[in-house]
Design a protein around this motif. Structure first.
Motif, mmCIF file in Angstrom:
data_model
loop_
_atom_site.group_PDB
_atom_site.id
_atom_site.type_symbol
_atom_site.label_atom_id
_atom_site.label_comp_id
_atom_site.label_asym_id
_atom_site.label_seq_id
_atom_site.Cartn_x
_atom_site.Cartn_y
_atom_site.Cartn_z
ATOM 1 N N ASN A 134 -3.243 0.739 -14.244
ATOM 2 C CA ASN A 134 -3.258 2.118 -13.771
ATOM 3 C C ASN A 134 -2.556 3.043 -14.760
ATOM 4 O OD1 ASN A 134 -3.820 3.774 -11.109
ATOM 5 N ND2 ASN A 134 -1.789 4.403 -11.781
ATOM 6 N N MET A 136 1.186 8.235 -5.126
ATOM 7 C CA MET A 136 -0.009 8.536 -5.914
ATOM 8 C C MET A 136 -0.747 9.741 -5.351
ATOM 9 S SD MET A 136 -1.324 4.620 -6.505
ATOM 10 C CE MET A 136 -2.868 5.092 -7.304
ATOM 11 N N VAL A 177 -8.321 3.225 0.052
ATOM 12 C CA VAL A 177 -7.750 3.940 1.189
ATOM 13 C C VAL A 177 -8.844 4.337 2.176
ATOM 14 C CG1 VAL A 177 -5.840 4.787 -0.183
ATOM 15 C CG2 VAL A 177 -7.905 6.168 -0.006
ATOM 16 N N GLN A 193 0.776 4.016 -2.680
ATOM 17 C CA GLN A 193 -0.235 5.067 -2.724
ATOM 18 C C GLN A 193 0.248 6.398 -2.154
ATOM 19 O OE1 GLN A 193 -4.361 3.938 -1.909
ATOM 20 N NE2 GLN A 193 -3.697 1.831 -1.654
ATOM 21 N N LEU A 228 -1.911 6.464 5.519
ATOM 22 C CA LEU A 228 -1.798 5.135 4.919
ATOM 23 C C LEU A 228 -1.269 4.107 5.912
ATOM 24 C CD1 LEU A 228 -0.725 5.920 1.275
ATOM 25 C CD2 LEU A 228 -2.559 4.379 1.958
ATOM 26 N N GLY A 232 -7.205 5.593 -9.594
ATOM 27 C CA GLY A 232 -6.821 4.813 -8.424
ATOM 28 C C GLY A 232 -6.950 3.323 -8.653
ATOM 29 N N MET A 245 0.798 -1.227 0.000
ATOM 30 C CA MET A 245 0.000 0.000 0.000
ATOM 31 C C MET A 245 0.830 1.276 0.000
ATOM 32 S SD MET A 245 -3.185 -1.126 2.474
ATOM 33 C CE MET A 245 -3.996 0.470 2.312
ATOM 34 N N GLY A 289 -2.233 -0.131 -5.721
ATOM 35 C CA GLY A 289 -1.942 0.165 -4.325
ATOM 36 C C GLY A 289 -2.564 -0.808 -3.349
#
Length: 323
Positions: free
Chosen positions: A184, A127, A246, A124, A142, A239, A121, A242
């Protein structure tokens, strides 16, 4: 190709498409190798050595000899014990006509690849930083979300498919974040070719992607989950990678950063409630169709090397090499 060559090709393509940038990922691996050398022996005993060359803990060889030659594989979005049995049935029953399937690839992971899902993760952070969220805020939120995901997956039976594959001697490979990175990047590059004024225009353009076109025929394609046709798009964020979705708190930070539209594989109802409060548009692209994009990009490369592919389990097989 051998099983190891297929696996290594996945790692290579996944790193190349990683939102953090290829060089940044390579630097992270170099740093991790240094940290590993400095670990006490007691901790080295439990260290995941594969993470020194593969930054995606949810993408691993779960069953099978890496040296095994693969001439034909079955690939799907999910593979549990039923898909393992399907391969065995096709290979060993009159109805399967001796299919000769050497490998089963699942997008969604099982075994230790599922148990380690939370570890991917951190991709992200970059990102969200790219979208305008302060890096320290994205990182902190996160870390909290990673704990939630770890606790959610920890109690489940991770090894059902793995155990079935071992008993039936069916090689099994998981390709999760690797394929998500590919999907992505594809969608980001696709959307960058055009400017959008409204959410409806954006959806129409997305529907032209073959996987989404095909899914729409089956009533499971992209749709507006938040916002209206004439809603201004604002800044668009994709998105598709990841590990998993989230926290609601991070979506609030996206709103502060001026993000107007999220392009997601899927969004839960509680998240949508929060996004609607924030007036953030959401295009839900449909989980199976969205996952199929990265899968297809990878499988095209595999077929170029002479390996036959049998799609199953939700995979919408679209070739982009003209065949």
């Amino acid at each position: 190709m051998t099983l190891q060559e297929i696996y290594e090709l996945g790692i290579k393509l996944g790193i190349k498409a990683d939102p953090r940038g290829e060089e940044n990922v390579k630097n992270l691996l170099t740093k991790l190798k240094k940290e590993y050398k400095e670990l006490p022996e007691k901790k080295k005993k439990f260290f995941d050595n594969e993470s020194l060359v593969n930054p995606y803990s949810d993408s691993r060889i779960l069953v099978g000899d890496p040296k095994l030659k693969i001439g034909k594989l079955m690939a799907g979005i999910d593979a549990d014990a039923s898909e393992v049995l399907l391969v065995d049935r096709l290979n060993n029953s009159p109805t399967g006509n001796g299919a000769g399937i050497d490998l089963l690839i699942s997008h969604h992971p099982g075994g230790h690849a599922l148990a380690g899902l939370h570890e991917v993760m951190d991709v992200q952070v970059d990102m969200f930083a790219k979208a305008g969220v302060a890096r320290n805020v994205a990182y902190a939120l996160l870390q909290e979300r990673k704990g939630v995901v770890q606790r959610r997956f920890n109690p489940i039976n991770h090894n059902r498919a793995v155990d079935a594959a071992k008993l039936l001697k069916i090689p099994l490979l998981a390709m999760h974040t690797i394929w998500d990175n590919l999907g992505n990047k594809f969608v980001e590059d696709y959307l960058s070719k055009k400017k959008f004024e409204t959410l409806g225009e954006t959806l129409e353009y997305i529907l032209e992607i073959p996987e989404f076109t095909e899914a729409t025929y089956g009533k499971s394609g992209p749709f507006l989950a938040s916002g209206q046709d004439k809603s201004p798009t604002g800044k668009i964020v994709v998105g598709f990678t990841g590990g998993t979705n989230v926290s609601k708190e991070l979506y609030l930070e996206l709103s502060k950063a001026g993000v107007g539209t999220l392009i997601e594989m899927h969004a839960s109802e509680d998240v949508l409630i929060e996004l609607r409060k924030l007036h953030i548009n959401v295009i839900d692209c449909g989980h199976m169709a969205a996952d199929s994009i990265g899968a297809n990009i990878f499988l095209d490369e595999i077929e170029k090397k002479g390996v036959k592919v049998v799609p199953c389990s939700g995979l919408i097989r679209i070739r982009r090499d003209g065949r």
